[in-house]
Design a protein around this motif. Structure first.
Motif, PDB file in Angstrom:
ATOM      1  N   TYR A 272       0.856  -1.177   0.000  1.00 13.14           N
ATOM      2  CA  TYR A 272       0.000   0.000   0.000  1.00 13.14           C
ATOM      3  C   TYR A 272       0.896   1.232   0.000  1.00 13.14           C
ATOM      4  CZ  TYR A 272       1.082  -0.186   4.971  1.00 13.14           C
ATOM      5  OH  TYR A 272       1.753  -0.243   6.158  1.00 13.14           O
ATOM      6  N   HIS A 273       0.418   2.284  -0.590  1.00 10.20           N
ATOM      7  CA  HIS A 273       1.214   3.489  -0.813  1.00 10.20           C
ATOM      8  C   HIS A 273       0.827   4.584   0.169  1.00 10.20           C
ATOM      9  CE1 HIS A 273       1.713   1.227  -4.522  1.00 10.20           C
ATOM     10  NE2 HIS A 273       2.791   1.952  -4.745  1.00 10.20           N
TER      11      HIS A 273
ATOM     12  N   ASP B  60      -2.023   1.000  -5.124  1.00 11.86           N
ATOM     13  CA  ASP B  60      -1.931  -0.221  -4.334  1.00 11.86           C
ATOM     14  C   ASP B  60      -2.156  -1.451  -5.203  1.00 11.86           C
ATOM     15  OD1 ASP B  60      -1.715   1.599  -2.286  1.00 11.86           O
ATOM     16  OD2 ASP B  60      -3.586   1.043  -1.288  1.00 11.86           O
TER      17      ASP B  60
END
Length: 146
Positions: free
Chosen positions: A79-80, A112
């Protein structure tokens, strides 16, 4: 444990790797850094509240190392958010040398599980915000840290 240091005139970003989640992307980045590939390259794409992107030998976003690596999208850290180091690509399984670092979680959810997250800045987060388009990576080094 090995970490990366990205040295710029604005400061140093220290990055921990997610080797379990993205072993190929981590190995690729380390190999390029150990051969001074990134030294002198620019952050050719900077979008406020989104990302800073670098690693293109042409400085345009159209270059790479001459090969591609597969995406690794199944790990728990995919995830970013702020400080995340992720592979840039022109489509699935086309990453090579270009990477980006996220400013924040704002506007990044669509990345993501589409771009391989392979590390995160743990020191020097303020440097991310200070980088402007065209800023140079003076050197990228891999160092041992306990």
């Amino acid at each position: 444990m090995q970490i990366a240091e990205i040295h710029t005139k604005k400061g140093v970003m220290k990055i921990k790797f997610f080797e379990k989640d993205a072993p190929k992307a981590v190995a690729n980045f380390k190999e390029l850094a150990n051969h001074n590939f990134y030294d002198g390259l620019t952050f050719h794409r900077v979008i406020p509240d989104f990302v800073i992107q670098g690693g293109c030998p042409k400085g345009t976003g159209a270059g790479g190392p001459g090969y591609t690596i597969p995406c690794e999208l199944d790990g728990e850290n995919q995830y970013h958010d702020r400080g995340v180091l992720s592979m840039a690509h022109a489509g699935r399984n086309t990453g090579g040398s270009q990477f980006f670092i996220c400013h924040s979680r704002k506007n990044t959810a669509h990345l993501d599980r589409n771009h391989t997250v392979f590390g995160k800045v743990f020191e020097g987060l303020d440097v991310i915000d200070a980088i402007r388009e065209g800023e140079v990576m003076e050197k990228v080094v891999i160092v041992e840290q306990e």
